[in-house]
Scaffold this motif. Sequence first.
Motif, short mmCIF file in Angstrom:
data_model
loop_
_atom_site.label_atom_id
_atom_site.label_comp_id
_atom_site.label_asym_id
_atom_site.label_seq_id
_atom_site.Cartn_x
_atom_site.Cartn_y
_atom_site.Cartn_z
N ALA A 229 137.61 30.40 62.40
CA ALA A 229 136.99 31.50 61.68
C ALA A 229 137.15 31.27 60.17
O ALA A 229 137.99 30.46 59.75
CB ALA A 229 137.63 32.82 62.09
N PRO A 230 136.37 31.96 59.34
CA PRO A 230 136.56 31.84 57.89
C PRO A 230 137.99 32.17 57.49
O PRO A 230 138.64 33.04 58.08
CB PRO A 230 135.57 32.86 57.32
N ALA A 231 138.48 31.48 56.47
CA ALA A 231 139.86 31.69 56.04
C ALA A 231 140.02 33.09 55.46
O ALA A 231 139.23 33.52 54.61
CB ALA A 231 140.25 30.64 55.00
N PRO A 232 141.03 33.84 55.90
CA PRO A 232 141.25 35.17 55.33
C PRO A 232 141.80 35.07 53.91
O PRO A 232 142.73 34.30 53.65
CB PRO A 232 142.27 35.80 56.28
N VAL A 233 141.22 35.86 53.01
CA VAL A 233 141.61 35.83 51.60
C VAL A 233 142.25 37.14 51.18
O VAL A 233 143.14 37.18 50.34
CB VAL A 233 140.39 35.51 50.72
N SER A 234 141.80 38.23 51.78
CA SER A 234 142.35 39.54 51.42
C SER A 234 142.30 40.47 52.62
O SER A 234 141.67 40.17 53.64
CB SER A 234 141.57 40.15 50.25
N ILE A 235 142.97 41.60 52.48
CA ILE A 235 142.97 42.64 53.51
C ILE A 235 142.47 43.93 52.87
O ILE A 235 143.05 44.41 51.88
CB ILE A 235 144.37 42.84 54.10
N GLY A 236 141.40 44.47 53.42
CA GLY A 236 140.89 45.75 52.97
C GLY A 236 141.72 46.89 53.54
O GLY A 236 142.18 46.83 54.67
N VAL A 237 141.90 47.93 52.73
CA VAL A 237 142.71 49.09 53.13
C VAL A 237 141.88 50.35 52.94
O VAL A 237 141.30 50.56 51.86
CB VAL A 237 144.00 49.18 52.29
N ARG A 238 141.79 51.17 53.96
CA ARG A 238 141.15 52.49 53.84
C ARG A 238 141.79 53.42 54.85
O ARG A 238 142.67 53.01 55.61
CB ARG A 238 139.64 52.39 54.06
N GLY A 239 141.37 54.66 54.88
CA GLY A 239 141.95 55.62 55.81
C GLY A 239 141.38 57.00 55.58
O GLY A 239 140.52 57.21 54.72
N TRP A 240 141.86 57.96 56.39
CA TRP A 240 141.33 59.33 56.29
C TRP A 240 141.54 59.88 54.88
O TRP A 240 140.62 60.43 54.28
CB TRP A 240 142.02 60.22 57.32
N ASN A 241 142.75 59.77 54.38
CA ASN A 241 143.04 60.27 53.03
C ASN A 241 143.75 59.19 52.22
O ASN A 241 144.68 59.46 51.48
CB ASN A 241 143.90 61.54 53.09
N VAL A 242 143.27 57.96 52.37
CA VAL A 242 143.91 56.80 51.74
C VAL A 242 142.99 56.26 50.64
O VAL A 242 141.77 56.13 50.85
CB VAL A 242 144.20 55.71 52.79
N VAL A 243 143.57 55.94 49.50
CA VAL A 243 142.81 55.32 48.41
C VAL A 243 142.38 53.93 48.88
O VAL A 243 143.19 53.08 49.21
CB VAL A 243 143.66 55.22 47.14
N ALA A 244 141.05 53.71 48.91
CA ALA A 244 140.53 52.44 49.40
C ALA A 244 140.78 51.32 48.40
O ALA A 244 140.79 51.54 47.19
CB ALA A 244 139.02 52.57 49.67
N GLY A 245 141.01 50.13 48.93
CA GLY A 245 141.25 48.99 48.07
C GLY A 245 141.41 47.74 48.90
O GLY A 245 141.08 47.71 50.09
N ALA A 246 141.92 46.70 48.27
CA ALA A 246 142.15 45.43 48.96
C ALA A 246 143.36 44.75 48.34
O ALA A 246 143.63 44.92 47.14
CB ALA A 246 140.93 44.52 48.89
N VAL A 247 144.07 43.99 49.15
CA VAL A 247 145.24 43.25 48.67
C VAL A 247 145.05 41.79 49.04
O VAL A 247 144.58 41.47 50.14
CB VAL A 247 146.55 43.82 49.27
N ARG A 248 145.36 40.90 48.11
CA ARG A 248 145.24 39.47 48.37
C ARG A 248 146.24 39.03 49.42
O ARG A 248 147.36 39.53 49.50
CB ARG A 248 145.47 38.68 47.08
N VAL A 249 145.83 38.07 50.25
CA VAL A 249 146.72 37.50 51.25
C VAL A 249 147.59 36.46 50.55
O VAL A 249 147.08 35.45 50.05
CB VAL A 249 145.93 36.88 52.41
N ALA A 250 148.87 36.71 50.50
CA ALA A 250 149.77 35.79 49.82
C ALA A 250 149.99 34.54 50.65
O ALA A 250 150.19 34.62 51.86
CB ALA A 250 151.12 36.48 49.55
N PRO A 251 149.93 33.35 50.03
CA PRO A 251 150.17 32.11 50.78
C PRO A 251 151.62 32.03 51.22
O PRO A 251 152.48 32.66 50.65
CB PRO A 251 149.81 31.03 49.78
#
Length: 251
Positions: A229-251
């Motif tokens: 599969a494509p290499a994962p670079v980041s993880i998206g974060v969301r939720g019911w009352n969560v500030v949406a964003g993304a965090v880089r996948v640390a090597p």
Amino acid sequence: GFNAGLFTRNSGRLLWMTHPAWPSMTWQIYSHDYDTHAAFFGSKKGSEPVHVQVNLPDRRVAVVNSLGTPIAKGRVRIRNFALDGTLLEERASAVDAAAYAVTEAGEAVPDALFARAAVVLTKLELFDQEGRLLSENLYWLAREPSAYRAMSDMQPVDISVTTQVVATADEQEIAATLTNPGSRPALMVKLTLLDAAGERVLPAYWSDNYVSLLPGETRTITIRSPKSAPAPVSIGVRGWNVVAGAVRVAP
């Protein structure tokens, strides 16, 4: 519902429409594109061999033990919170859970508590006699269905996410640690594995997802994806009352 009548009213059950032929938000636990839906993780939680739960029709707490070994001198802790994170009450009760049986463990939310909070977040924890956590669960409960509208006014919460990658021959495994550092609960935190273009990496296999975190709680989730599969670079974060964003996948 199945657990509440373990081996008495229920001895087997089929899940309708596990994989619908068209996009849907009802019943399905996985999708045509290999994404895993919230219902899968709910089914997984409810299928724990030892499980603590609320029976929704009467709001009674039950310990479901589908193993052949009884649980002696266990303890159930019940904590009830308002939507803003205020602790409304905390109780604990001793429980001896027989093998292959459902054992009641008191009331989840006393009716009078709804006078203080229209919607109550109920956290259940089952411990063995050594204090080890056997099962946990979280519910949002209200006396009237219309009261759940208050959940639309929950304040947004910023979730901290850190990652660590473990590469294997055929898969890449990521450990994502979620922390709720604030004073308000975060409900239904959903993580999504993303590639360099910001598209979902699928298939991806999650130890858990759509998790809820009370103030100060931490949870670690493992994600596995194939090297094909494509290499994962980041993880998206969301939720019911969560500030949406993304965090880089640390090597």
